[in-house]
Design an enzyme around this catalytic site. Structure first.
Site, PDB file in Angstrom:
ATOM      1  N   ARG B  57      39.760  32.714  50.160  1.00 39.88           N
ATOM      2  CA  ARG B  57      39.620  31.260  50.264  1.00 39.88           C
ATOM      3  C   ARG B  57      40.055  30.526  49.003  1.00 39.88           C
ATOM      4  O   ARG B  57      40.718  29.495  49.108  1.00 39.88           O
ATOM      5  CB  ARG B  57      38.217  30.872  50.713  1.00 39.88           C
ATOM      6  CG  ARG B  57      37.116  31.313  49.781  1.00 39.88           C
ATOM      7  CD  ARG B  57      35.775  30.907  50.346  1.00 39.88           C
ATOM      8  NE  ARG B  57      35.507  31.585  51.610  1.00 39.88           N
ATOM      9  CZ  ARG B  57      34.795  31.071  52.600  1.00 39.88           C
ATOM     10  NH1 ARG B  57      34.300  29.861  52.488  1.00 39.88           N
ATOM     11  NH2 ARG B  57      34.586  31.748  53.689  1.00 39.88           N
ATOM     12  N   THR B  58      39.723  31.020  47.875  1.00 33.15           N
ATOM     13  CA  THR B  58      40.116  30.296  46.665  1.00 33.15           C
ATOM     14  C   THR B  58      41.631  30.303  46.509  1.00 33.15           C
ATOM     15  O   THR B  58      42.255  29.286  46.204  1.00 33.15           O
ATOM     16  CB  THR B  58      39.445  30.919  45.430  1.00 33.15           C
ATOM     17  OG1 THR B  58      38.038  30.916  45.627  1.00 33.15           O
ATOM     18  CG2 THR B  58      39.768  30.146  44.169  1.00 33.15           C
ATOM     19  N   LYS B  85      47.813  51.608  35.360  1.00 28.84           N
ATOM     20  CA  LYS B  85      49.070  52.182  34.875  1.00 28.84           C
ATOM     21  C   LYS B  85      49.340  51.786  33.436  1.00 28.84           C
ATOM     22  O   LYS B  85      50.327  52.197  32.847  1.00 28.84           O
ATOM     23  CB  LYS B  85      50.241  51.734  35.758  1.00 28.84           C
ATOM     24  CG  LYS B  85      50.356  52.522  37.048  1.00 28.84           C
ATOM     25  CD  LYS B  85      51.480  51.967  37.909  1.00 28.84           C
ATOM     26  CE  LYS B  85      51.320  52.394  39.363  1.00 28.84           C
ATOM     27  NZ  LYS B  85      52.015  51.472  40.266  1.00 28.84           N
ATOM     28  N   ARG B 107      42.384  34.472  38.614  1.00 33.97           N
ATOM     29  CA  ARG B 107      41.072  35.044  38.907  1.00 33.97           C
ATOM     30  C   ARG B 107      41.057  36.454  38.335  1.00 33.97           C
ATOM     31  O   ARG B 107      42.024  37.205  38.494  1.00 33.97           O
ATOM     32  CB  ARG B 107      40.806  35.095  40.400  1.00 33.97           C
ATOM     33  CG  ARG B 107      39.651  36.047  40.681  1.00 33.97           C
ATOM     34  CD  ARG B 107      38.881  35.804  41.915  1.00 33.97           C
ATOM     35  NE  ARG B 107      38.351  34.467  42.033  1.00 33.97           N
ATOM     36  CZ  ARG B 107      37.628  34.091  43.087  1.00 33.97           C
ATOM     37  NH1 ARG B 107      37.380  34.944  44.065  1.00 33.97           N
ATOM     38  NH2 ARG B 107      37.173  32.863  43.163  1.00 33.97           N
ATOM     39  N   HIS B 135      33.433  29.397  37.190  1.00 31.86           N
ATOM     40  CA  HIS B 135      34.335  29.116  38.295  1.00 31.86           C
ATOM     41  C   HIS B 135      34.398  27.591  38.380  1.00 31.86           C
ATOM     42  O   HIS B 135      33.762  26.975  39.228  1.00 31.86           O
ATOM     43  CB  HIS B 135      33.765  29.733  39.578  1.00 31.86           C
ATOM     44  CG  HIS B 135      34.710  29.737  40.739  1.00 31.86           C
ATOM     45  ND1 HIS B 135      35.924  29.080  40.725  1.00 31.86           N
ATOM     46  CD2 HIS B 135      34.617  30.317  41.965  1.00 31.86           C
ATOM     47  CE1 HIS B 135      36.529  29.268  41.893  1.00 31.86           C
ATOM     48  NE2 HIS B 135      35.750  30.008  42.662  1.00 31.86           N
TER      49      HIS B 135
END
Lengths: 423, 310
Positions: B57-58, B85, B107, B135
């Site tokens: 959703r974000t 990696k 994020r 947030h």
């Protein structure tokens, strides 16, 4: 071997209670005379210019990059930083790769120290094989090979049973157990001290009680076994109160701390400054003040650098993922002198914490200006100002938590067995 | 307008900066509802959604916000494997600089990661959730949603319920709501409250009956299953019994109290469906709508703050 005449210095030897102006004569790398004496002819001369001359510093808690992490630091580069910091003897933690859990490795470290010509390396022996916290290493053989104590380095000895066994087993040959006092299940994943700041930053935190719980447990085990336990890098008021009380009861309990814990508090990690991420984490201001008080009242036996060389890539990461630890060799003396300038420690006591006291804990002949002792000497100007600048410190590792710090008091020359190794 | 260079955290923002963002978002909310709407505020600008953690959703909300303003939007999902990696965050930063990205939405599962990136990239960085830190756009959209329904933020009492310790949504809301004059309460078990949280100017309660008394807004937080496996809460049913929101619990709050949830919901764990789906009481749908408007406002303001012209 070197002969040398050092004149016009303020001689301070905490072990002998000496603080007097005078000269010092070195013959064959050893201290031949000091104080007021008739200067001999034809000996190389070093003019002290009124600086303080004290025994070369003894740093009882150092991680070397070698063996295993040479990209961070080699023994040669650590020796360079040590010499610049006035350190002529250091005790190396065993949690390298490989861990110092075999007598041959202890010999190797000592030999590598000798090769530098500037610093004596006293190895600590791994308490457990691989410093994994499971089976005891060959502690007596390590002791014979010159190990000055036993520890799993930056890892706590988690098992109470293992700690009890180690304290009992080493008692006959006087092995001291060096504990990194942090209860691992409480500390798990934590990277800042628990409290408002860690909460604001959303960082997993370690409560101060994690240190106190381990200290309380091990004091009780020292009492049970009669063994000797030493707590490294003590950083909290609670733990120091426990150590103070144990000493008052006559138990064989000792402690050191490192400059970050009396010079900085947790606010240094603001803005996600990973160079201030240390282990144990920087604490709240009230804890810092308790460390200062414990230095002054003798609860803390030694100040060690807790030097931990890291590479930029170990630090340029999100805070919780960055490696913990800071360099400390080049700044050890000056940061301790900051307490002297601040009026919380007198100079002789501060120097004792850096020389005679740690030497005694390690069973090292260093840390004294006694006649006949090796001429390991540190000469410093008490009032000379300088600034710590990461990137311009001696040695390879530059991960200091003190970047930008203005300091007063600087090493001007360091001698190892009478030979000038810095300045 | 604002001199915002990045949007990394609500903590430290001043009330006028926040109010300006909310006002602009409000106008975008109205525009979004109108039939004809075309804006080219961000034409020629590149917006990259850089997600190190899964989020539907974000990410979608930022994507829509960017597209509505005319930006070129790219989604980059960086799986944990490529991090394993050996590619570091700073390698990623230099890649992004080479792509001339203007706006970077990040994020990450690590607190402080967007702040680290912001030091190294040329783009304006928007924190779309970092670890258990903040947030910010969620708090902005929550505030906008509340303001639209209640007409104000001052002197409202807002209860944030649940896993505050691991919630970046809670932190951003605490900072934002208290900055704008709300009384903030926290409700949850002590094992899910971070240390010294009361020093952030909030009141802490450990029962819904006490904590919800007289509140205007009930903001529920998601409880992740992982909290139970790590032993912070014994079971989902015990949690729901103590801290779940159902109609009976909601009755402790003011009669006109409204319910919010940042999503995704765990129905039956922290919230009962009857409450979540009640159009009279639940603002959850509107939160999603305001999310797009708030992100448009943030992108707009940050793009204006950039010196580089395209």
């Amino acid at each position: 071997m070197s002969d040398l005449l050092i004149t016009d210095v303020r001689l301070i030897d905490p072990a002998a209670g000496l603080d007097a102006p005078g000269s010092l004569l070195v013959r064959d790398g050893c201290i031949a005379d000091l104080g007021r004496f008739d200067p001999p002819e034809g000996v190389p001369h070093f003019a002290g210019g009124g600086a303080v001359l004290c025994p070369g510093l003894v740093d009882m808690r150092v991680s070397l990059g070698e063996p295993g992490f040479e990209y961070r630091e080699t023994i040669a580069s650590a020796a360079e930083a040590a010499a610049a910091g006035g350190i002529t003897t250091l005790a190396a933690l065993p949690d390298s790769a490989p861990a110092i859990d075999d007598p041959a490795l202890a010999y190797l470290l000592r030999a590598r120290g000798e090769e530098t010509g500037s610093v004596t390396i006293h190895p600590y022996g791994a308490l457990t094989r691989g410093c994994r916290g499971e089976d005891m290493a060959e502690l007596f053989l390590l002791h014979e090979a010159g190990a000055v104590g036993f520890t799993d380095g930056r890892r706590a000895i988690a098992s109470a049973r293992l700690m009890r066994l180690a304290l009992s087993y080493t008692r006959p040959f006087g092995g001291r157990i060096i504990q990194f006092a942090e209860e691992p299940s409480l500390a798990q994943g934590g990277c800042a001290t628990e409290g408002e700041l860690a909460t604001r930053l959303g960082l997993p935190a370690i409560p101060a009680a994690a240190e106190a719980i381990m200290v309380a447990r091990d004091i009780r085990l020292a009492e049970l076994t009669g063994g000797a336990v030493h707590f490294a890098s003590v950083s909290t008021a609670e733990a120091l109160a426990l150590i103070r009380a144990a000493k008052a009861r006559g138990l064989n309990v000792t402690a050191d701390t490192a400059p970050p814990y009396f010079d900085l508090n947790e606010t240094a990690i603001g803005n996600w400054r990973t160079y201030s991420k240390l282990s144990p984490p920087l604490r709240q201001e009230s804890d810092r003040q308790a460390v200062v008080a414990a230095l002054a009242d003798g609860t803390i036996d030694a100040v060690a650098s807790d030097h931990m060389p890291l590479d930029a890539d170990d630090k340029r990461l999100p805070f919780a993922q960055a490696s913990a630890g800071g360099t400390g060799l080049a700044t050890l003396l000056s940061l301790t002198l900051a307490q002297v300038h601040g009026g919380t420690l007198n100079l002789a006591h501060a120097l004792a914490l850096l020389t005679a006291r740690p030497a005694a804990l390690l069973g090292s002949p260093a840390g004294t200006l006694a006649k006949g002792a090796a001429a390991d000497l540190c000469i410093f100007q008490l009032d000379q100002a300088w600034q710590v600048i990461s990137g311009k410190l001696p040695g390879k590792a530059q991960n200091t938590p003190f970047d930008g710090r203005a300091l007063e008091g600087r090493v001007v020359a360091t001698f190892k067995a009478g030979r000038r190794v810095f300045g | 307008m604002s001199q915002l260079r990045h949007l990394l955290a609500i903590e430290g923002m001043h009330p006028p900066e926040i109010v300006q963002l909310l006002d602009l978002a409000e106008s975008y909310a109205l525009l979004n509802r109108s039939e004809k709407f075309q804006r080219d505020v961000l034409r020629g600008r590149t917006l990259i959604n850089l997600f190190f953690e899964d989020s539907t959703r974000t990410r979608t909300s930022f994507e829509l916000a960017g597209k509505r303003l005319g930006a070129d939007v790219l989604n980059m999902s960086v799986s944990a494997s490529s991090v394993n990696k050996g590619e570091t965050l700073l390698d990623t930063a230099s890649t992004l600089n080479a792509m001339n990205c203007d706006l970077l939405v990040v994020r990450h599962d690590q607190s402080g990661a967007p702040a680290l990136l912001a030091q190294k990239v040329d783009a304006a960085v928007i924190n779309a959730g970092d670890g258990t830190h903040e947030h910010p756009t969620q708090a902005l959209l929550d505030a906008l949603t509340i303001r639209r329904r209640k007409g104000r933020l001052e002197n409202l009492t807002v209860a944030i319920c649940g896993d505050v310790a691991h919630s970046r949504v809670a932190r951003s809301n605490i900072f934002l709501l208290s900055t704008l004059g709300c009384q903030v309460r926290l409700i949850g078990p002590p094992t899910l409250m971070p240390a010294e949280i009361d020093r952030l100017g909030v009141r802490v309660f450990h029962t819904m009956a006490e904590g919800l008394r007289g509140v205007d807004i009930v903001m529920m937080l998601r409880l992740q299953r992982e909290r139970m496996t790590r032993g912070l809460v014994p079971s989902a049913r015990e949690y729901f019994r103590c801290f779940g929101l159902d109609a009976a619990r909601l009755a402790f709050a003011k009669p006109d109290a409204l319910v919010m949830h940042p999503g995704p919901m765990n129905r039956g764990v922290e919230i009962d469906s009857a409450v979540a789906d009640d159009p009279e009481r639940s603002l959850i749908r509107e939160q999603v709508e305001m999310g797009v408007a708030v992100r448009m406002a943030v992108l707009d303001v940050l793009a204006r703050g950039q010196s580089r012209n395209v």
